[in-house]
Design a protein around this motif. Structure first.
Motif, PDB file in Angstrom:
ATOM      1  N   SER A  25     -75.341 -26.435   2.447  1.00 25.04           N
ATOM      2  CA  SER A  25     -76.000 -26.643   3.726  1.00 25.04           C
ATOM      3  C   SER A  25     -77.040 -27.744   3.686  1.00 25.04           C
ATOM      4  N   HIS A  26     -77.468 -28.149   2.489  1.00 20.44           N
ATOM      5  CA  HIS A  26     -78.450 -29.224   2.367  1.00 20.44           C
ATOM      6  C   HIS A  26     -77.994 -30.204   1.290  1.00 20.44           C
ATOM      7  N   PRO A  27     -78.190 -31.517   1.528  1.00 21.42           N
ATOM      8  CA  PRO A  27     -77.894 -32.487   0.463  1.00 21.42           C
ATOM      9  C   PRO A  27     -78.795 -32.246  -0.741  1.00 21.42           C
ATOM     10  N   VAL A  28     -78.264 -32.477  -1.932  1.00 20.47           N
ATOM     11  CA  VAL A  28     -79.015 -32.278  -3.169  1.00 20.47           C
ATOM     12  C   VAL A  28     -78.877 -33.529  -4.040  1.00 20.47           C
ATOM     13  N   MET A  29     -79.999 -34.040  -4.526  1.00 20.48           N
ATOM     14  CA  MET A  29     -79.968 -35.145  -5.472  1.00 20.48           C
ATOM     15  C   MET A  29     -79.854 -34.574  -6.878  1.00 20.48           C
ATOM     16  N   LEU A  30     -78.788 -34.924  -7.577  1.00 16.63           N
ATOM     17  CA  LEU A  30     -78.565 -34.420  -8.929  1.00 16.63           C
ATOM     18  C   LEU A  30     -79.017 -35.426  -9.972  1.00 16.63           C
ATOM     19  N   GLU A  31     -79.671 -34.913 -11.003  1.00 12.53           N
ATOM     20  CA  GLU A  31     -79.989 -35.714 -12.180  1.00 12.53           C
ATOM     21  C   GLU A  31     -78.840 -35.696 -13.176  1.00 12.53           C
ATOM     22  N   ASP A  32     -78.131 -34.554 -13.223  1.00 11.31           N
ATOM     23  CA  ASP A  32     -77.059 -34.416 -14.213  1.00 11.31           C
ATOM     24  C   ASP A  32     -76.128 -33.291 -13.794  1.00 11.31           C
ATOM     25  N   GLN A  33     -74.877 -33.387 -14.204  1.00  4.74           N
ATOM     26  CA  GLN A  33     -73.945 -32.273 -14.070  1.00  4.74           C
ATOM     27  C   GLN A  33     -72.843 -32.452 -15.104  1.00  4.74           C
ATOM     28  N   GLY A  34     -72.198 -31.369 -15.437  1.00  7.54           N
ATOM     29  CA  GLY A  34     -71.131 -31.453 -16.428  1.00  7.54           C
ATOM     30  C   GLY A  34     -70.626 -30.078 -16.795  1.00  7.54           C
ATOM     31  N   SER A  35     -69.834 -30.010 -17.840  1.00  8.92           N
ATOM     32  CA  SER A  35     -69.282 -28.742 -18.308  1.00  8.92           C
ATOM     33  C   SER A  35     -69.102 -28.805 -19.815  1.00  8.92           C
ATOM     34  N   PHE A  36     -69.061 -27.629 -20.429  1.00 13.24           N
ATOM     35  CA  PHE A  36     -68.887 -27.566 -21.876  1.00 13.24           C
ATOM     36  C   PHE A  36     -68.444 -26.167 -22.274  1.00 13.24           C
ATOM     37  N   PHE A  37     -67.966 -26.040 -23.492  1.00 11.98           N
ATOM     38  CA  PHE A  37     -67.657 -24.749 -24.094  1.00 11.98           C
ATOM     39  C   PHE A  37     -68.779 -24.393 -25.059  1.00 11.98           C
ATOM     40  N   ALA A  38     -69.057 -23.098 -25.196  1.00 14.49           N
ATOM     41  CA  ALA A  38     -70.158 -22.653 -26.044  1.00 14.49           C
ATOM     42  C   ALA A  38     -69.728 -21.464 -26.885  1.00 14.49           C
ATOM     43  N   GLY A  39     -70.131 -21.479 -28.153  1.00 18.13           N
ATOM     44  CA  GLY A  39     -69.841 -20.363 -29.041  1.00 18.13           C
ATOM     45  C   GLY A  39     -68.384 -20.328 -29.437  1.00 18.13           C
ATOM     46  N   GLY A  40     -67.901 -19.138 -29.728  1.00 19.97           N
ATOM     47  CA  GLY A  40     -66.522 -18.956 -30.137  1.00 19.97           C
ATOM     48  C   GLY A  40     -66.347 -18.996 -31.644  1.00 19.97           C
ATOM     49  N   VAL A  41     -65.114 -18.800 -32.069  1.00 14.16           N
ATOM     50  CA  VAL A  41     -64.790 -18.767 -33.493  1.00 14.16           C
ATOM     51  C   VAL A  41     -63.547 -19.614 -33.735  1.00 14.16           C
ATOM     52  N   VAL A  42     -63.294 -19.883 -35.010  1.00 12.87           N
ATOM     53  CA  VAL A  42     -62.078 -20.570 -35.423  1.00 12.87           C
ATOM     54  C   VAL A  42     -61.377 -19.685 -36.443  1.00 12.87           C
ATOM     55  N   LYS A  43     -60.116 -19.394 -36.185  1.00 16.39           N
ATOM     56  CA  LYS A  43     -59.317 -18.615 -37.126  1.00 16.39           C
ATOM     57  C   LYS A  43     -58.238 -19.509 -37.729  1.00 16.39           C
ATOM     58  N   THR A  44     -57.934 -19.262 -38.992  1.00 11.77           N
ATOM     59  CA  THR A  44     -56.937 -20.065 -39.711  1.00 11.77           C
ATOM     60  C   THR A  44     -55.812 -19.173 -40.191  1.00 11.77           C
ATOM     61  N   ALA A  45     -54.588 -19.580 -39.920  1.00 13.83           N
ATOM     62  CA  ALA A  45     -53.424 -18.820 -40.366  1.00 13.83           C
ATOM     63  C   ALA A  45     -53.288 -18.902 -41.886  1.00 13.83           C
ATOM     64  N   PRO A  46     -52.762 -17.867 -42.513  1.00 15.12           N
ATOM     65  CA  PRO A  46     -52.560 -17.896 -43.971  1.00 15.12           C
ATOM     66  C   PRO A  46     -51.625 -19.032 -44.384  1.00 15.12           C
ATOM     67  N   GLY A  47     -51.793 -19.472 -45.627  1.00  7.94           N
ATOM     68  CA  GLY A  47     -50.895 -20.472 -46.182  1.00  7.94           C
ATOM     69  C   GLY A  47     -51.425 -21.882 -46.039  1.00  7.94           C
ATOM     70  N   ALA A  48     -50.627 -22.832 -46.506  1.00 10.81           N
ATOM     71  CA  ALA A  48     -50.996 -24.242 -46.464  1.00 10.81           C
ATOM     72  C   ALA A  48     -50.279 -24.933 -45.318  1.00 10.81           C
ATOM     73  N   TYR A  49     -50.970 -25.834 -44.640  1.00 13.12           N
ATOM     74  CA  TYR A  49     -50.387 -26.567 -43.527  1.00 13.12           C
ATOM     75  C   TYR A  49     -49.224 -27.425 -44.024  1.00 13.12           C
ATOM     76  N   THR A  50     -48.092 -27.372 -43.336  1.00 10.28           N
ATOM     77  CA  THR A  50     -46.888 -28.084 -43.789  1.00 10.28           C
ATOM     78  C   THR A  50     -46.521 -29.251 -42.891  1.00 10.28           C
ATOM     79  N   GLY A  51     -47.062 -29.288 -41.680  1.00 10.89           N
ATOM     80  CA  GLY A  51     -46.692 -30.350 -40.762  1.00 10.89           C
ATOM     81  C   GLY A  51     -45.428 -30.068 -39.981  1.00 10.89           C
ATOM     82  N   GLN A  52     -44.753 -28.957 -40.269  1.00  7.72           N
ATOM     83  CA  GLN A  52     -43.539 -28.587 -39.551  1.00  7.72           C
ATOM     84  C   GLN A  52     -43.916 -27.961 -38.199  1.00  7.72           C
ATOM     85  N   PRO A  53     -43.261 -28.361 -37.116  1.00  9.25           N
ATOM     86  CA  PRO A  53     -43.711 -27.962 -35.776  1.00  9.25           C
ATOM     87  C   PRO A  53     -43.678 -26.465 -35.505  1.00  9.25           C
TER      88      PRO A  53
END
Length: 357
Positions: A25-53
């Protein structure tokens, strides 16, 4: 976004002329806007990476993070507002209302607050999960209508503050979005702590199921300077002081959770408000309307929690909107037709507690 930007947001006059209600309902002057991901974990499958799809050995999976969209107005207040949604919802909760008006995102941006809208891990734009989960297609719109206190399907409550046209109801139902992994309060609160590390000093604003991880976030992060929780159903009590579950007609009984005294006392160091709307029966007024009775026991639990926080030296307040002369609110007071009045109450509480500098 690292570069400073100045953007004026407005609704085109032609669009406004063709709609019954419009957001921003009112104009707003923005200094900044954006988006991001925060937190989370990384899991790795067993074994060695082979490059096979089709061989996943050694490959990684990034998941269980939060997604955040933020906007910072020019000359913003010192404390940001970080918004966390409730069950079956996403950050859409805080955006434009189902009938097309300003939601709290726009309202508080217009009032000079930086806003951070969060999709919790395993929901919405943060849907990448690290656990296997089956999403089922379950017809349940009428259940949500009842439990969210719009009325008793198909009839609306007489005083309910929602638009009753078909399009608005359709938009309301389409806000629902499924979990892609099991709800996990620890996973959510860990991600919220990471959100706060970016947001900085903030008032955490939660809704419903988001109240549980919200309290936990406040106990983990010193960036939380205050909490406003809309209609939570879960509260942390000191070990040995959790009230017994109250009988109810609702199939969703509410009960507090136990935390150590050291953790609980952290909740006494910041101002806290819990806010509830209308059409909730009185404390001992059992009713066969399970949608109402569901919130009677939650409001009763909130009263007990506020009392115990204050007994231990805290600053907690229960804001029951009908006591403020504000009537007809559903489980979504921040999206109802009178949400500007609700926003005024919220902002006044922040001012009274030194959070709106």
């Amino acid at each position: 976004m690292n570069t400073r930007i100045k953007t004026i947001l407005c609704v085109a006059a032609a669009l406004a002329a063709t709609t019954a209600a419009s957001a921003m309902s009112h104009p707003v002057m923005l200094e900044d806007q954006g988006s991001f991901f925060a937190g989370g974990v990384v899991k790795t499958a067993p074994g060695a990476y082979t490059g096979q799809p089709l061989d996943r050995s050694g490959e990684t999976l990034h998941g269980d993070h939060a997604y955040v969209f933020y906007q910072k107005p020019v000359k913003a207040h010192q404390n940001a507002l970080v918004f966390l949604h409730g069950a079956g919802q996403s950050s859409k909760t805080w955006e434009t209302t189902p009938d097309g008006r300003d939601g709290f995102q726009n309202m508080f941006l217009e009032r000079g607050y930086t806003t951070y809208l969060v999709d919790q891990p395993r929901r919405g734009k943060a849907g990448q999960t690290t656990i296997t989960h089956t999403v089922t297609a379950q017809p349940e719109d009428q259940m949500w209508f009842n439990i969210f206190r719009l009325g008793t399907w198909p009839k609306y409550y007489d005083n309910v503050q929602v638009a009753r046209d078909e399009r608005s109801l359709d938009q309301f139902f389409r806000q629902m979005t499924p979990n892609t992994g099991d709800f996990d309060q620890e996973v959510i609160s860990d991600a919220m702590v990471a959100v706060l590390e970016t947001a900085g000093p903030s008032v955490l604003v939660t809704h419903s199921q988001g109240g549980g991880p919200g309290w936990e976030t406040a106990m983990k992060s010193d960036k939380v300077k205050g909490v406003i929780s809309f209609e939570p159903g879960d509260f942390p009590f000191p070990e040995g002081e959790v009230p017994p579950a109250e009988p109810t007609r609702s199939p969703f009984p509410a009960q507090g959770s136990a935390v150590s005294m050291d953790e609980f006392l952290k909740m006494t160091k910041i101002p806290v408000a819990v806010v509830y709307g209308d059409n909730i029966p009185a404390e001992h007024e059992h009713t066969d309307n399970w949608g109402m009775d569901n919130w009677r026991i939650r409001l009763n639990l909130a009263r007990k929690w506020v009392d115990i926080v204050n007994r231990y030296g805290g600053n907690a307040e229960l804001i029951y909107l009908p006591d403020r002369g504000i009537y007809g609110n559903t489980h979504f007071p921040f999206a109802d037709l009178n949400n500007k009045e609700v926003a005024d109450v919220m902002e006044q509480w922040m001012k009274d507690n030194g959070l709106a500098e």
